[in-house]
Design an enzyme around this catalytic site. Structure first.
Site, PDB file in Angstrom:
ATOM      1  N   HIS A  44       1.299   4.623   9.983  1.00 45.83           N
ATOM      2  CA  HIS A  44       0.353   3.597   9.515  1.00 45.83           C
ATOM      3  C   HIS A  44      -0.608   3.216  10.634  1.00 45.83           C
ATOM      4  O   HIS A  44      -0.201   3.038  11.778  1.00 45.83           O
ATOM      5  CB  HIS A  44       1.156   2.361   9.077  1.00 45.83           C
ATOM      6  CG  HIS A  44       0.411   1.423   8.165  1.00 45.83           C
ATOM      7  ND1 HIS A  44      -0.631   0.643   8.601  1.00 45.83           N
ATOM      8  CD2 HIS A  44       0.565   1.152   6.845  1.00 45.83           C
ATOM      9  CE1 HIS A  44      -1.081  -0.069   7.587  1.00 45.83           C
ATOM     10  NE2 HIS A  44      -0.388   0.217   6.504  1.00 45.83           N
TER      11      HIS A  44
ATOM     12  N   CYS B 153       0.841  -1.205   0.000  1.00 44.06           N
ATOM     13  CA  CYS B 153       0.000   0.000   0.000  1.00 44.06           C
ATOM     14  C   CYS B 153       0.875   1.254   0.000  1.00 44.06           C
ATOM     15  O   CYS B 153       0.544   2.255  -0.644  1.00 44.06           O
ATOM     16  CB  CYS B 153      -0.955  -0.008   1.189  1.00 44.06           C
ATOM     17  SG  CYS B 153      -0.163  -0.276   2.783  1.00 44.06           S
TER      18      CYS B 153
HETATM   19  N1  LIG Z   1      -4.016  -4.313   6.077  1.00 50.80           N
HETATM   20  C1  LIG Z   1      -3.389  -3.482   5.245  1.00 50.80           C
HETATM   21  O1  LIG Z   1      -3.460  -2.263   5.367  1.00 50.80           O
HETATM   22  C2  LIG Z   1      -2.592  -4.050   4.091  1.00 50.80           C
HETATM   23  C3  LIG Z   1      -2.375  -3.234   2.975  1.00 50.80           C
HETATM   24  C4  LIG Z   1      -1.670  -3.751   1.891  1.00 50.80           C
HETATM   25  C5  LIG Z   1      -1.173  -5.043   1.933  1.00 50.80           C
HETATM   26  N2  LIG Z   1      -1.381  -5.797   3.057  1.00 50.80           N
HETATM   27  C6  LIG Z   1      -0.832  -7.163   3.053  1.00 50.80           C
HETATM   28  O2  LIG Z   1      -1.905  -8.086   2.847  1.00 50.80           O
HETATM   29  C7  LIG Z   1      -1.631  -9.298   3.576  1.00 50.80           C
HETATM   30  C8  LIG Z   1      -2.797  -9.566   4.515  1.00 50.80           C
HETATM   31  O3  LIG Z   1      -2.916  -8.486   5.422  1.00 50.80           O
HETATM   32  P1  LIG Z   1      -4.251  -8.272   6.253  1.00 50.80           P
HETATM   33  O4  LIG Z   1      -4.097  -6.940   6.898  1.00 50.80           O
HETATM   34  O5  LIG Z   1      -5.439  -8.560   5.421  1.00 50.80           O
HETATM   35  O6  LIG Z   1      -4.070  -9.400   7.359  1.00 50.80           O
HETATM   36  P2  LIG Z   1      -5.218 -10.163   8.196  1.00 50.80           P
HETATM   37  O7  LIG Z   1      -6.336  -9.243   8.491  1.00 50.80           O
HETATM   38  O8  LIG Z   1      -4.511 -10.830   9.313  1.00 50.80           O
HETATM   39  O9  LIG Z   1      -5.751 -11.262   7.159  1.00 50.80           O
HETATM   40  C9  LIG Z   1      -5.063 -12.414   6.799  1.00 50.80           C
HETATM   41  C10 LIG Z   1      -6.056 -13.561   6.829  1.00 50.80           C
HETATM   42  O10 LIG Z   1      -5.488 -14.707   6.183  1.00 50.80           O
HETATM   43  C11 LIG Z   1      -5.740 -15.842   7.007  1.00 50.80           C
HETATM   44  N3  LIG Z   1      -4.702 -16.848   6.756  1.00 50.80           N
HETATM   45  C12 LIG Z   1      -3.482 -16.974   7.332  1.00 50.80           C
HETATM   46  N4  LIG Z   1      -2.812 -18.008   6.787  1.00 50.80           N
HETATM   47  C13 LIG Z   1      -3.632 -18.556   5.863  1.00 50.80           C
HETATM   48  C14 LIG Z   1      -3.499 -19.650   4.963  1.00 50.80           C
HETATM   49  N5  LIG Z   1      -2.401 -20.402   4.935  1.00 50.80           N
HETATM   50  N6  LIG Z   1      -4.527 -19.929   4.127  1.00 50.80           N
HETATM   51  C15 LIG Z   1      -5.664 -19.190   4.154  1.00 50.80           C
HETATM   52  N7  LIG Z   1      -5.842 -18.123   4.999  1.00 50.80           N
HETATM   53  C16 LIG Z   1      -4.842 -17.823   5.831  1.00 50.80           C
HETATM   54  C17 LIG Z   1      -5.687 -15.291   8.413  1.00 50.80           C
HETATM   55  O11 LIG Z   1      -6.319 -16.164   9.314  1.00 50.80           O
HETATM   56  P3  LIG Z   1      -5.819 -16.164  10.855  1.00 50.80           P
HETATM   57  O12 LIG Z   1      -6.108 -14.802  11.382  1.00 50.80           O
HETATM   58  O13 LIG Z   1      -6.615 -17.258  11.465  1.00 50.80           O
HETATM   59  O14 LIG Z   1      -4.341 -16.465  10.804  1.00 50.80           O
HETATM   60  C18 LIG Z   1      -6.427 -13.971   8.239  1.00 50.80           C
HETATM   61  O15 LIG Z   1      -7.822 -14.121   8.338  1.00 50.80           O
HETATM   62  C19 LIG Z   1      -0.297  -9.072   4.298  1.00 50.80           C
HETATM   63  O16 LIG Z   1       0.741  -9.572   3.491  1.00 50.80           O
HETATM   64  C20 LIG Z   1      -0.191  -7.556   4.371  1.00 50.80           C
HETATM   65  O17 LIG Z   1       1.140  -7.097   4.431  1.00 50.80           O
HETATM   66  C21 LIG Z   1      -2.110  -5.342   4.114  1.00 50.80           C
END
Ligand SMILES: NC(=O)c1ccc[n+]([C@@H]2O[C@H](COP(=O)([O-])OP(=O)(O)OC[C@H]3O[C@@H](n4cnc5c(N)ncnc54)[C@H](OP(=O)(O)O)[C@@H]3O)[C@@H](O)[C@H]2O)c1
Length: 338
Positions: A181, A154
Protein backbone atom coordinates in the site's frame (compact mmCIF):
# COMPACT_ATOMS: atom_id res chain seq x y z
CA UNK A 1 -31.08 14.79 -5.67
CA UNK A 2 -29.29 13.29 -2.66
CA UNK A 3 -28.13 16.00 -0.22
CA UNK A 4 -24.91 14.97 1.52
CA UNK A 5 -22.23 16.42 3.77
CA UNK A 6 -18.61 15.28 3.85
CA UNK A 7 -17.07 14.91 7.31
CA UNK A 8 -13.26 14.92 7.10
CA UNK A 9 -11.83 16.62 4.02
CA UNK A 10 -8.55 14.72 3.71
CA UNK A 11 -7.39 12.36 0.96
CA UNK A 12 -10.67 10.46 0.73
CA UNK A 13 -12.98 13.41 1.45
CA UNK A 14 -11.36 15.52 -1.28
CA UNK A 15 -11.27 12.59 -3.70
CA UNK A 16 -15.00 12.06 -3.11
CA UNK A 17 -15.77 15.72 -3.88
CA UNK A 18 -13.61 15.66 -6.98
CA UNK A 19 -15.02 12.36 -8.28
CA UNK A 20 -18.50 13.83 -7.84
CA UNK A 21 -17.68 16.52 -10.43
CA UNK A 22 -15.38 14.50 -12.69
CA UNK A 23 -17.39 11.32 -13.03
CA UNK A 24 -21.01 12.42 -13.37
CA UNK A 25 -22.21 11.77 -9.82
CA UNK A 26 -23.16 15.45 -9.49
CA UNK A 27 -26.31 14.67 -11.52
CA UNK A 28 -27.53 12.59 -8.56
CA UNK A 29 -25.70 13.89 -5.49
CA UNK A 30 -25.13 17.40 -4.12
CA UNK A 31 -22.55 18.16 -1.43
CA UNK A 32 -24.16 20.88 0.69
CA UNK A 33 -21.62 20.99 3.55
CA UNK A 34 -18.14 19.93 4.56
CA UNK A 35 -16.88 19.62 8.12
CA UNK A 36 -13.09 19.61 8.43
CA UNK A 37 -10.70 20.68 11.18
CA UNK A 38 -8.64 22.89 8.84
CA UNK A 39 -9.54 26.42 7.65
CA UNK A 40 -11.50 27.13 4.49
CA UNK A 41 -8.65 28.81 2.58
CA UNK A 42 -6.45 25.73 3.00
CA UNK A 43 -9.38 23.50 2.05
CA UNK A 44 -9.91 25.57 -1.08
CA UNK A 45 -6.21 25.48 -1.98
CA UNK A 46 -5.98 21.70 -1.53
CA UNK A 47 -9.10 21.31 -3.63
CA UNK A 48 -7.60 23.34 -6.49
CA UNK A 49 -4.17 21.70 -6.43
CA UNK A 50 -3.46 18.05 -5.72
CA UNK A 51 -0.02 16.50 -6.08
CA UNK A 52 -1.50 13.07 -6.81
CA UNK A 53 -4.54 13.82 -8.94
CA UNK A 54 -3.61 17.17 -10.51
CA UNK A 55 -5.63 20.38 -10.78
CA UNK A 56 -9.35 20.40 -10.00
CA UNK A 57 -11.37 20.56 -13.23
CA UNK A 58 -13.77 23.34 -12.07
CA UNK A 59 -13.39 26.81 -10.60
CA UNK A 60 -12.97 26.80 -6.82
CA UNK A 61 -13.26 30.02 -4.76
CA UNK A 62 -14.35 30.93 -1.23
CA UNK A 63 -17.01 33.35 -0.02
CA UNK A 64 -16.92 33.64 3.76
CA UNK A 65 -17.42 30.10 5.07
CA UNK A 66 -18.69 28.90 1.70
CA UNK A 67 -16.60 26.90 -0.75
CA UNK A 68 -17.91 27.71 -4.21
CA UNK A 69 -17.35 25.00 -6.82
CA UNK A 70 -18.60 26.16 -10.19
CA UNK A 71 -22.21 27.17 -9.42
CA UNK A 72 -22.44 25.14 -6.21
CA UNK A 73 -22.21 26.62 -2.71
CA UNK A 74 -20.83 24.30 -0.02
CA UNK A 75 -21.07 25.45 3.61
CA UNK A 76 -17.89 24.71 5.54
CA UNK A 77 -17.61 24.02 9.27
CA UNK A 78 -14.83 23.13 11.63
CA UNK A 79 -16.21 21.08 14.51
CA UNK A 80 -14.34 18.22 16.17
CA UNK A 81 -17.41 16.60 17.70
CA UNK A 82 -20.34 15.48 15.59
CA UNK A 83 -22.87 16.92 18.09
CA UNK A 84 -21.32 20.44 17.94
CA UNK A 85 -22.91 21.06 14.56
CA UNK A 86 -26.58 21.73 13.80
CA UNK A 87 -26.87 19.05 11.14
CA UNK A 88 -30.68 19.29 11.14
CA UNK A 89 -30.60 22.77 9.60
CA UNK A 90 -28.72 21.40 6.59
CA UNK A 91 -31.65 19.18 5.56
CA UNK A 92 -29.29 16.32 4.78
CA UNK A 93 -30.02 12.84 3.47
CA UNK A 94 -26.61 11.46 4.41
CA UNK A 95 -23.17 12.19 5.83
CA UNK A 96 -20.17 10.69 4.05
CA UNK A 97 -17.89 10.12 7.04
CA UNK A 98 -14.32 10.40 5.70
CA UNK A 99 -12.41 11.56 8.80
CA UNK A 100 -11.43 8.10 10.01
CA UNK A 101 -12.28 9.31 13.52
CA UNK A 102 -15.44 7.24 13.89
CA UNK A 103 -15.23 3.53 13.27
CA UNK A 104 -17.84 2.06 15.60
CA UNK A 105 -21.58 2.19 15.78
CA UNK A 106 -21.34 4.44 18.85
CA UNK A 107 -19.44 7.20 17.00
CA UNK A 108 -21.85 7.00 14.09
CA UNK A 109 -24.82 7.01 16.45
CA UNK A 110 -23.69 10.43 17.73
CA UNK A 111 -24.39 11.81 14.23
CA UNK A 112 -27.82 10.24 14.14
CA UNK A 113 -28.59 11.72 17.56
CA UNK A 114 -27.46 15.11 16.21
CA UNK A 115 -29.98 14.97 13.36
CA UNK A 116 -28.18 13.15 10.54
CA UNK A 117 -30.52 10.55 9.02
CA UNK A 118 -27.89 8.26 7.45
CA UNK A 119 -24.15 7.85 7.59
CA UNK A 120 -21.85 6.14 5.13
CA UNK A 121 -18.45 5.24 6.63
CA UNK A 122 -15.26 5.32 4.55
CA UNK A 123 -13.76 2.37 6.39
CA UNK A 124 -14.60 -1.23 7.32
CA UNK A 125 -15.99 -0.06 10.71
CA UNK A 126 -17.26 -2.24 13.53
CA UNK A 127 -19.17 -5.41 12.77
CA UNK A 128 -22.41 -4.03 14.23
CA UNK A 129 -23.04 -1.47 11.46
CA UNK A 130 -26.22 -2.12 9.47
CA UNK A 131 -24.38 -3.30 6.36
CA UNK A 132 -20.88 -3.45 4.86
CA UNK A 133 -21.06 -2.91 1.14
CA UNK A 134 -18.63 -3.72 -1.66
CA UNK A 135 -20.30 -2.05 -4.60
CA UNK A 136 -20.84 -4.53 -7.44
CA UNK A 137 -20.93 -7.47 -5.05
CA UNK A 138 -23.59 -6.84 -2.38
CA UNK A 139 -25.06 -3.34 -2.73
CA UNK A 140 -28.51 -4.94 -2.71
CA UNK A 141 -27.98 -5.75 0.98
CA UNK A 142 -28.70 -2.10 1.85
CA UNK A 143 -32.21 -1.78 3.25
CA UNK A 144 -34.51 1.22 3.42
CA UNK A 145 -34.36 1.21 7.24
CA UNK A 146 -30.55 1.19 7.42
CA UNK A 147 -28.89 4.22 8.97
CA UNK A 148 -25.21 3.25 9.37
CA UNK A 149 -23.51 1.63 6.39
CA UNK A 150 -19.83 1.00 5.66
CA UNK A 151 -18.35 1.14 2.16
CA UNK A 152 -15.75 -1.42 3.39
CA UNK A 153 -12.06 -0.72 2.75
CA UNK A 154 -10.17 -0.07 -0.47
CA UNK A 155 -8.51 -3.48 -0.14
CA UNK A 156 -11.83 -5.28 0.42
CA UNK A 157 -13.26 -3.55 -2.66
CA UNK A 158 -10.22 -4.73 -4.61
CA UNK A 159 -10.23 -8.33 -3.44
CA UNK A 160 -13.88 -9.37 -3.09
CA UNK A 161 -14.69 -9.29 -6.84
CA UNK A 162 -11.56 -11.37 -7.52
CA UNK A 163 -12.42 -13.91 -4.83
CA UNK A 164 -15.96 -14.06 -6.15
CA UNK A 165 -14.74 -15.00 -9.64
CA UNK A 166 -12.21 -17.61 -8.48
CA UNK A 167 -14.63 -19.14 -5.92
CA UNK A 168 -17.35 -19.54 -8.52
CA UNK A 169 -14.97 -21.10 -11.02
CA UNK A 170 -12.70 -23.35 -8.96
CA UNK A 171 -13.66 -23.00 -5.27
CA UNK A 172 -11.32 -21.48 -2.69
CA UNK A 173 -10.11 -23.62 0.21
CA UNK A 174 -7.88 -20.97 1.79
CA UNK A 175 -5.36 -18.30 0.88
CA UNK A 176 -3.10 -15.44 1.83
CA UNK A 177 -2.79 -11.85 0.69
CA UNK A 178 -0.02 -9.28 0.93
CA UNK A 179 -1.19 -5.71 0.36
CA UNK A 180 1.56 -3.35 -0.81
CA UNK A 181 0.00 0.00 0.00
CA UNK A 182 1.21 3.51 -0.78
CA UNK A 183 1.91 5.91 2.10
CA UNK A 184 -0.93 7.51 4.07
CA UNK A 185 -1.41 10.57 6.24
CA UNK A 186 -1.15 8.53 9.44
CA UNK A 187 2.60 8.20 8.72
CA UNK A 188 5.22 10.89 9.43
CA UNK A 189 7.76 12.11 6.84
CA UNK A 190 10.52 11.75 9.44
CA UNK A 191 10.30 9.72 12.66
CA UNK A 192 7.59 11.00 15.02
CA UNK A 193 5.33 9.73 17.79
CA UNK A 194 2.25 7.69 16.93
CA UNK A 195 -0.28 6.68 19.54
CA UNK A 196 -1.40 3.34 18.15
CA UNK A 197 1.39 1.61 16.27
CA UNK A 198 5.15 1.66 16.91
CA UNK A 199 5.94 1.00 13.25
CA UNK A 200 3.92 4.05 12.21
CA UNK A 201 6.44 6.22 14.09
CA UNK A 202 8.94 5.57 11.30
CA UNK A 203 9.69 7.87 8.36
CA UNK A 204 7.31 7.02 5.52
CA UNK A 205 9.77 7.87 2.75
CA UNK A 206 12.64 5.77 4.08
CA UNK A 207 11.18 2.35 4.79
CA UNK A 208 8.95 -0.48 3.72
CA UNK A 209 6.75 -0.70 6.81
CA UNK A 210 4.55 -3.65 7.88
CA UNK A 211 1.19 -2.42 9.24
CA UNK A 212 -2.00 -4.00 10.57
CA UNK A 213 -4.78 -4.78 8.14
CA UNK A 214 -8.40 -5.68 8.72
CA UNK A 215 -8.68 -7.32 5.31
CA UNK A 216 -9.22 -10.86 6.66
CA UNK A 217 -12.11 -9.55 8.80
CA UNK A 218 -13.46 -7.62 5.80
CA UNK A 219 -13.44 -10.77 3.66
CA UNK A 220 -15.23 -12.75 6.38
CA UNK A 221 -17.93 -10.11 6.67
CA UNK A 222 -18.64 -10.26 2.94
CA UNK A 223 -17.94 -13.99 2.49
CA UNK A 224 -18.62 -15.75 5.82
CA UNK A 225 -17.74 -19.11 4.24
CA UNK A 226 -14.08 -17.96 4.17
CA UNK A 227 -13.99 -17.30 7.94
CA UNK A 228 -10.57 -18.42 9.20
CA UNK A 229 -9.46 -19.37 5.69
CA UNK A 230 -7.60 -16.20 4.67
CA UNK A 231 -4.38 -14.80 6.17
CA UNK A 232 -3.76 -11.16 5.29
CA UNK A 233 -0.74 -8.88 5.73
CA UNK A 234 -0.01 -5.34 4.60
CA UNK A 235 3.04 -3.18 4.12
CA UNK A 236 3.29 0.52 3.33
CA UNK A 237 5.78 1.67 0.72
CA UNK A 238 7.11 5.15 -0.13
CA UNK A 239 4.82 5.95 -3.07
CA UNK A 240 2.09 8.62 -3.11
CA UNK A 241 -0.79 6.55 -4.39
CA UNK A 242 -1.85 3.25 -6.02
CA UNK A 243 -1.53 -0.07 -4.23
CA UNK A 244 -1.49 -3.73 -5.13
CA UNK A 245 -2.58 -6.99 -3.52
CA UNK A 246 -0.50 -10.11 -4.06
CA UNK A 247 -3.01 -12.94 -3.64
CA UNK A 248 -2.33 -16.67 -3.19
CA UNK A 249 -5.34 -19.02 -3.25
CA UNK A 250 -5.65 -22.76 -2.89
CA UNK A 251 -8.44 -23.91 -5.22
CA UNK A 252 -10.65 -27.00 -4.88
CA UNK A 253 -9.92 -28.23 -8.40
CA UNK A 254 -6.99 -28.14 -10.80
CA UNK A 255 -6.77 -25.00 -12.93
CA UNK A 256 -4.44 -23.44 -15.48
CA UNK A 257 -3.15 -19.89 -15.90
CA UNK A 258 -5.14 -19.63 -19.14
CA UNK A 259 -8.39 -20.68 -17.45
CA UNK A 260 -7.95 -18.30 -14.51
CA UNK A 261 -7.12 -15.37 -16.77
CA UNK A 262 -10.03 -16.21 -19.07
CA UNK A 263 -12.43 -16.14 -16.10
CA UNK A 264 -11.09 -12.83 -14.85
CA UNK A 265 -11.15 -11.28 -18.33
CA UNK A 266 -14.76 -12.40 -18.73
CA UNK A 267 -15.71 -10.91 -15.34
CA UNK A 268 -14.01 -7.63 -16.27
CA UNK A 269 -16.14 -7.49 -19.42
CA UNK A 270 -19.45 -8.59 -17.90
CA UNK A 271 -20.32 -9.08 -14.21
CA UNK A 272 -17.77 -6.57 -12.95
CA UNK A 273 -17.62 -4.30 -16.00
CA UNK A 274 -16.39 -0.81 -15.03
CA UNK A 275 -15.33 -2.10 -11.59
CA UNK A 276 -12.72 -4.67 -12.62
CA UNK A 277 -9.99 -4.16 -15.20
CA UNK A 278 -7.87 -6.79 -16.92
CA UNK A 279 -4.52 -6.05 -18.54
CA UNK A 280 -1.84 -8.07 -20.27
CA UNK A 281 0.51 -5.09 -20.71
CA UNK A 282 3.65 -4.45 -18.68
CA UNK A 283 2.70 -1.93 -16.00
CA UNK A 284 4.11 -0.03 -13.05
CA UNK A 285 1.87 1.26 -10.25
CA UNK A 286 1.82 4.86 -11.48
CA UNK A 287 -0.11 3.72 -14.56
CA UNK A 288 -3.16 3.21 -12.34
CA UNK A 289 -3.11 6.63 -10.69
CA UNK A 290 -6.59 8.18 -11.00
CA UNK A 291 -8.10 4.88 -12.17
CA UNK A 292 -11.72 4.73 -10.93
CA UNK A 293 -11.98 0.92 -10.97
CA UNK A 294 -11.89 -1.17 -7.77
CA UNK A 295 -9.32 -3.61 -9.14
CA UNK A 296 -7.20 -4.18 -12.23
CA UNK A 297 -5.93 -7.73 -12.77
CA UNK A 298 -2.34 -7.86 -13.99
CA UNK A 299 -2.66 -11.01 -16.09
CA UNK A 300 1.08 -11.06 -16.84
CA UNK A 301 1.66 -12.01 -13.19
CA UNK A 302 -0.86 -14.85 -12.86
CA UNK A 303 0.73 -18.13 -11.86
CA UNK A 304 -0.57 -21.60 -11.07
CA UNK A 305 1.69 -23.86 -9.02
CA UNK A 306 1.07 -27.60 -9.01
CA UNK A 307 -2.49 -27.27 -10.35
CA UNK A 308 -4.24 -25.76 -7.34
CA UNK A 309 -2.15 -22.88 -6.01
CA UNK A 310 -3.18 -19.68 -7.82
CA UNK A 311 -1.14 -16.49 -7.52
CA UNK A 312 -2.56 -13.15 -8.71
CA UNK A 313 -1.51 -9.51 -8.77
CA UNK A 314 -4.37 -7.01 -8.34
CA UNK A 315 -3.78 -3.25 -8.72
CA UNK A 316 -6.02 -0.51 -7.32
CA UNK A 317 -5.95 3.26 -6.87
CA UNK A 318 -6.57 3.24 -3.12
CA UNK A 319 -7.85 6.85 -3.17
CA UNK A 320 -9.66 7.36 -6.45
CA UNK A 321 -11.12 3.87 -6.85
CA UNK A 322 -12.45 3.95 -3.29
CA UNK A 323 -13.87 7.50 -3.57
CA UNK A 324 -15.81 6.45 -6.66
CA UNK A 325 -17.14 3.36 -4.84
CA UNK A 326 -18.32 5.49 -1.91
CA UNK A 327 -20.32 7.58 -4.36
CA UNK A 328 -21.68 4.42 -6.02
CA UNK A 329 -22.88 3.15 -2.65
CA UNK A 330 -24.42 6.54 -1.80
CA UNK A 331 -26.14 6.65 -5.21
CA UNK A 332 -27.52 3.14 -4.75
CA UNK A 333 -28.69 3.92 -1.21
CA UNK A 334 -30.43 7.04 -2.52
CA UNK A 335 -32.77 4.88 -4.62
CA UNK A 336 -34.25 3.50 -1.39
CA UNK A 337 -34.91 6.93 0.12
CA UNK A 338 -38.37 8.45 -0.38
N1 LIG B 1 -6.30 7.08 1.89
C1 LIG B 1 -6.74 5.91 1.44
O1 LIG B 1 -6.15 5.29 0.56
C2 LIG B 1 -8.01 5.32 2.01
C3 LIG B 1 -8.72 4.40 1.23
C4 LIG B 1 -9.91 3.87 1.72
C5 LIG B 1 -10.37 4.25 2.98
N2 LIG B 1 -9.63 5.13 3.72
C6 LIG B 1 -10.17 5.49 5.04
O2 LIG B 1 -10.73 6.80 4.97
C7 LIG B 1 -10.53 7.48 6.23
C8 LIG B 1 -9.78 8.77 5.96
O3 LIG B 1 -8.53 8.47 5.38
P1 LIG B 1 -7.69 9.60 4.63
O4 LIG B 1 -6.58 8.87 3.97
O5 LIG B 1 -8.58 10.47 3.84
O6 LIG B 1 -7.11 10.39 5.89
P2 LIG B 1 -6.65 11.93 5.96
O7 LIG B 1 -6.03 12.34 4.68
O8 LIG B 1 -5.88 12.05 7.21
O9 LIG B 1 -8.04 12.72 6.10
C9 LIG B 1 -8.82 12.76 7.25
C10 LIG B 1 -9.25 14.20 7.46
O10 LIG B 1 -10.28 14.25 8.44
C11 LIG B 1 -9.97 15.31 9.34
N3 LIG B 1 -10.59 15.02 10.65
C12 LIG B 1 -10.09 14.30 11.68
N4 LIG B 1 -10.99 14.24 12.68
C13 LIG B 1 -12.07 14.95 12.28
C14 LIG B 1 -13.32 15.25 12.88
N5 LIG B 1 -13.63 14.83 14.10
N6 LIG B 1 -14.21 16.00 12.18
C15 LIG B 1 -13.91 16.46 10.94
N7 LIG B 1 -12.71 16.20 10.32
C16 LIG B 1 -11.82 15.46 10.98
C17 LIG B 1 -8.46 15.31 9.40
O11 LIG B 1 -7.98 16.53 9.90
P3 LIG B 1 -6.56 16.54 10.67
O12 LIG B 1 -5.54 16.11 9.67
O13 LIG B 1 -6.43 17.94 11.13
O14 LIG B 1 -6.71 15.55 11.80
C18 LIG B 1 -8.12 15.08 7.94
O15 LIG B 1 -8.10 16.27 7.19
C19 LIG B 1 -9.76 6.49 7.12
O16 LIG B 1 -10.69 5.77 7.89
C20 LIG B 1 -9.10 5.55 6.12
O17 LIG B 1 -8.85 4.27 6.65
C21 LIG B 1 -8.49 5.70 3.25
Amino acid sequence: MLRVAINGYGRIGRSVLRALYENGYRDHIQVVAINELSDIETMSYLTRYDTTHGRFPRSVVTRGNILVIGDDDILCFSCVRSDELDWTSLDLDMVLECSGSFSGRDGAQAYLDAGVPRILLSQPAAADVDATIVHGFNQHDIEKTHTIVSAASCTTNCLIPVLDVIKNFAGVLHGTTQTIHSAMNDQPIIDAYHTKDLRLTRAALSSIIPVDTGLAKGITRLMPELDGKMGCNAIRVPTLNVSVIDVVLRTEVDVTVEQINAQLRQAANAKYAELMGFTEEEHASVDFNHDPRSVIIDATQTQVVDGRMVKLLCWFDNEWGYANRMLDVAKHWAKLID
